[in-house]
Design an enzyme around this catalytic site. Sequence first.
Site: not given
Length: 400
Positions: A113, A184
């Site tokens: 994002d 992540y």
Amino acid sequence: MYRRMSTYEKWTKEALIARVLELENKTKPHVPKSSAKELPTKRAKQMDFSKYTTRPVAIRFAYLGWNYHGLAVQKDPKTPTVEQKILNALYKTRCIPSENPLDCNFSRCGRTDRDVSAMAQVISLNLRSNLSLEEQRDPANDSRELDYLKILNSHLPADILAYEICLRPPEGFDARFSCKYRHYRYFFNARDLDVEKMNEAAQLLIGEHDFRNLCKVDASKQITNFKRTILQAEIVHSTGDLHFLSLRGTAFLWNQVRSVMAILFIIGQGLEPVDVLSRLLDVDATPRRPAYEIAWGVPLVLYDCGFEEMEWKKSAYTTLEHVHNVYHEHWQKMVMAETMLQVVSPFSQPLPTGRLNVGEGINPRSKYVSLFQRQFLESPEVVNERWLRKQDEKQTDEKR
């Protein structure tokens, strides 16, 4: 000897200039105003891609995400995204026939994002080749192939860098569907946070769970299965007060990592018990997500993407000069910010710890409201149903 004075010698300077301009205009071809826009313009020569072979490749690249509205191309071409920059660079260099991802069989590993960075993002696509299909199979011909990484990096901004390529990915390789896991990391300043409790809570994420209370619902995707598998979750010390959440899973939902991090910050501040994560993962007892603000996107990075064994190759032309320039620019800005703090802060007041309430938990000066005493959002089923209803109404209006 008497010289007769020329007519022009008697003219003033202004009159002479006017006469010169008049004569210049007479030598120029006259173009009627009505047809001025109809003059042919020079167009860039189009490449006939049917005369060339193509080859499937996989490219690994890194980017700093805070200058972009995410990875994926947006409907609005004025919205800068990482993929937009990559596709534009490949199109300008005639490696792909257009900037439409469908025209080159484009696929991405993990969609990030706005503000989020990546260190090992992977895309797969078909690129124009200098070699025949038979020649492409033999690594001995690689030196005769286009240097895709050199070409791409020469047309990319400094905060995007392609650094590895696989010229012969496995049969049927797809960057999205061939990925085994996504890894992540979320970096944060751990001062004033209980890292042990945060790590204890992170362990509760491991395994398959329904994460509907730890993500945002995108009704346009019409997702009904919110179960995802987390392979590894822990808080890791980096250096000084710097720590990061290391989270590895097979797939992730929209804003899942940032939602998890928001809850871990609240636990680290001692505002919620460790088992609040268990309650959020129990969708039978908690079918709807309580309202809370997700963590900031800038400290989040898609650190790695896992695939089966592949033949990754670096370009002989790989310069990190522009990456160093980006680093040095931000370092200089940090020095200026620190200098400003030192000048304007009272001598008796210590400098801030660095945890400035930007998505890192709750401001200690504000009154905290327990998660389960807050307003609860609508369930994914209700959100999805409302979106479908609006789409039906829109189609009905268009037919009228």
